[in-house]
Design a protein around this motif. Structure first.
Motif, PDB file in Angstrom:
ATOM      1  N   GLN A 248       0.832  -1.203   0.000  1.00 51.61           N
ATOM      2  CA  GLN A 248       0.000   0.000   0.000  1.00 51.61           C
ATOM      3  C   GLN A 248       0.869   1.256   0.000  1.00 51.61           C
ATOM      4  O   GLN A 248       0.588   2.215  -0.731  1.00 51.61           O
ATOM      5  CB  GLN A 248      -0.921   0.005   1.216  1.00 51.61           C
ATOM      6  N   ILE A 249       1.940   1.255   0.795  1.00 51.59           N
ATOM      7  CA  ILE A 249       2.841   2.419   0.836  1.00 51.59           C
ATOM      8  C   ILE A 249       3.531   2.603  -0.507  1.00 51.59           C
ATOM      9  O   ILE A 249       3.692   3.734  -0.989  1.00 51.59           O
ATOM     10  CB  ILE A 249       3.862   2.259   1.977  1.00 51.59           C
ATOM     11  N   ASP A 250       3.935   1.508  -1.133  1.00 49.43           N
ATOM     12  CA  ASP A 250       4.538   1.604  -2.465  1.00 49.43           C
ATOM     13  C   ASP A 250       3.555   2.201  -3.473  1.00 49.43           C
ATOM     14  O   ASP A 250       3.941   2.997  -4.337  1.00 49.43           O
ATOM     15  CB  ASP A 250       5.006   0.224  -2.932  1.00 49.43           C
ATOM     16  N   SER A 251       2.292   1.807  -3.373  1.00 51.90           N
ATOM     17  CA  SER A 251       1.261   2.346  -4.275  1.00 51.90           C
ATOM     18  C   SER A 251       1.094   3.849  -4.061  1.00 51.90           C
ATOM     19  O   SER A 251       0.949   4.616  -5.025  1.00 51.90           O
ATOM     20  CB  SER A 251      -0.075   1.638  -4.038  1.00 51.90           C
ATOM     21  N   LEU A 274      -5.929   8.638  -3.491  1.00 48.95           N
ATOM     22  CA  LEU A 274      -5.229   8.846  -2.219  1.00 48.95           C
ATOM     23  C   LEU A 274      -6.215   8.924  -1.059  1.00 48.95           C
ATOM     24  O   LEU A 274      -5.961   8.395   0.031  1.00 48.95           O
ATOM     25  CB  LEU A 274      -4.390  10.128  -2.277  1.00 48.95           C
ATOM     26  N   SER A 275      -7.338   9.566  -1.302  1.00 51.34           N
ATOM     27  CA  SER A 275      -8.365   9.677  -0.260  1.00 51.34           C
ATOM     28  C   SER A 275      -8.904   8.296   0.128  1.00 51.34           C
ATOM     29  O   SER A 275      -9.138   8.012   1.313  1.00 51.34           O
ATOM     30  CB  SER A 275      -9.506  10.570  -0.754  1.00 51.34           C
ATOM     31  N   LYS A 276      -9.086   7.421  -0.870  1.00 46.82           N
ATOM     32  CA  LYS A 276      -9.561   6.064  -0.591  1.00 46.82           C
ATOM     33  C   LYS A 276      -8.524   5.274   0.207  1.00 46.82           C
ATOM     34  O   LYS A 276      -8.870   4.496   1.090  1.00 46.82           O
ATOM     35  CB  LYS A 276      -9.867   5.346  -1.901  1.00 46.82           C
ATOM     36  N   LEU A 277      -7.234   5.458  -0.126  1.00 44.15           N
ATOM     37  CA  LEU A 277      -6.176   4.744   0.591  1.00 44.15           C
ATOM     38  C   LEU A 277      -6.041   5.251   2.024  1.00 44.15           C
ATOM     39  O   LEU A 277      -5.689   4.493   2.926  1.00 44.15           O
ATOM     40  CB  LEU A 277      -4.844   4.906  -0.155  1.00 44.15           C
ATOM     41  N   LEU A 278      -6.295   6.548   2.215  1.00 42.93           N
ATOM     42  CA  LEU A 278      -6.246   7.086   3.582  1.00 42.93           C
ATOM     43  C   LEU A 278      -7.423   6.562   4.393  1.00 42.93           C
ATOM     44  O   LEU A 278      -7.268   6.234   5.582  1.00 42.93           O
ATOM     45  CB  LEU A 278      -6.273   8.616   3.523  1.00 42.93           C
ATOM     46  N   PHE A 284      -1.328   7.695   6.405  1.00 42.77           N
ATOM     47  CA  PHE A 284      -1.363   6.771   5.272  1.00 42.77           C
ATOM     48  C   PHE A 284      -0.744   5.419   5.627  1.00 42.77           C
ATOM     49  O   PHE A 284      -1.065   4.417   4.997  1.00 42.77           O
ATOM     50  CB  PHE A 284      -0.630   7.383   4.073  1.00 42.77           C
ATOM     51  N   GLY A 285       0.139   5.397   6.589  1.00 39.39           N
ATOM     52  CA  GLY A 285       0.762   4.140   6.997  1.00 39.39           C
ATOM     53  C   GLY A 285       0.037   3.458   8.124  1.00 39.39           C
ATOM     54  O   GLY A 285       0.477   2.415   8.624  1.00 39.39           O
TER      55      GLY A 285
END
Length: 327
Positions: A248-251, A274-278, A284-285
């Motif tokens: 996920q961090i790499d993405s 980015l909003s979806k990943l957050l 983010f991590g």
């Protein structure tokens, strides 16, 4: 004694007169005898030379072996002195930057096996208490990620930053001047922490590039790739390679790289991703600050403000938290 009659009869040989008479050469028998003696003597001499040659070869081989042994002893002695010197240097250097007991900044998402992998990962500070990096950047593309790294690691790594301008540039942008003031002020130095000496050179270059010495001589292109490199040599809680959310961090880092190279609808789509990943996370991590947060914050500071008008609410909330921590 019993007398035996001779088997041959002595008689005179008559030489015919019709043949040419040749005088008997007295030297021929002598020459023959001399030749036989020479052969005999020469044979003995050859044998003597063979023996002598063998002895010489033996001596030479022995001498060569002694020379090789002497050189080997010299090399071993030099290696021993070199090893001793390295051990002395290592004792003077305080290199371990692994999280201490009670350190609450360690990523809670790490499992025990993850920490085991992290101990085996590359750590430049195990060999050098201080590393030097040179970053070439265009003043229009300010590497805010370096400022974020410095502030995020302020209690674990000493950052000594110096900034110069290349002779081809007459002046730098106001944003670059403000960044320059921020990154060179307020440094916290702790003799127990390893150091990163950073030289930033403003120059007319297409990409932000970093050269790290003595680990490499080939440049690393792009601010995101520079952050990847620093994450791998920095404090353990920022190394994400063997964590459960490494992909996920790499993405996120890949999205940051693309975010600076597009505009319009493509840029808005990346911001939504980015909003979806957050999602509902604080960072983010996960629940702790990571290299992904530094990369995203640097990218958002570099894109046009007009593109941030429709920023999702969770991104705005995250942005306010990051602003208080890093900038």
């Amino acid at each position: 004694m019993y007398q035996v009659k001779p088997t041959s009869v002595d008689f005179e040989i008559q030489i015919p007169n019709c043949m040419y008479k040749v005088k008997i050469d007295q030297t021929s028998s002598t020459a023959l005898r001399t030749n036989e003696e020479f052969i005999k003597v020469n044979h003995t001499t050859v044998k003597s030379f063979d023996i002598l040659d063998g002895k010489i070869n033996t001596l030479l081989k022995k001498s060569d072996m002694e020379n090789i042994e002497a050189r080997q002893e010299l090399l071993l002695d030099q290696l021993h002195k070199f090893k001793t010197r390295l051990l002395e240097i290592r004792k003077k250097l305080k290199l371990n930057i692994s999280p201490k007991k009670g350190n609450t900044t360690v990523n809670k998402n790490l499992k025990n096996e993850d920490l085991g992998f992290r101990k085996k990962s590359l750590d430049i500070f195990e060999n050098y208490s201080e590393i030097d990096i040179v970053v070439n950047a265009h003043p229009k593309f300010v590497p805010y990620g370096l400022l974020g790294i410095k502030n995020a690691w302020k209690n674990q790594v000493n950052f000594d930053v110096k900034i110069f301008s290349h002779s081809t540039l007459q002046d730098i942008s106001p944003e670059a001047k403000h960044f320059q003031k921020q990154i060179t002020d307020g440094s916290i130095t702790n003799s127990k922490n390893p150091s990163i000496k950073t030289t930033i050179i403003w120059k007319n270059c297409e990409h932000t590039e970093m050269i790290s010495s003595p680990t490499m001589y080939k440049p690393i292109y792009g601010e995101i790739n520079i952050l990847r490199f620093l994450a791998r040599i920095g404090p353990y809680d920022f190394r994400y390679d063997f964590t459960s959310n490494a992909n996920q961090i790499d993405s996120i880092l890949d999205i940051c790289y693309q975010l600076l190279r597009c505009s319009g609808n493509a840029q808005q789509e990346l911001l939504r991703n980015l909003s979806k990943l957050l999602d509902k996370q604080k960072f983010f991590g996960g629940e702790n600050l990571s290299i992904a947060d530094i990369a995203v914050s640097s990218s958002l500071k570099r894109i046009q403000q007009a593109a941030l008008k429709n920023l999702p609410e969770n991104m705005k909330k995250w942005q306010n938290i990051i602003k208080n921590i890093l900038y």
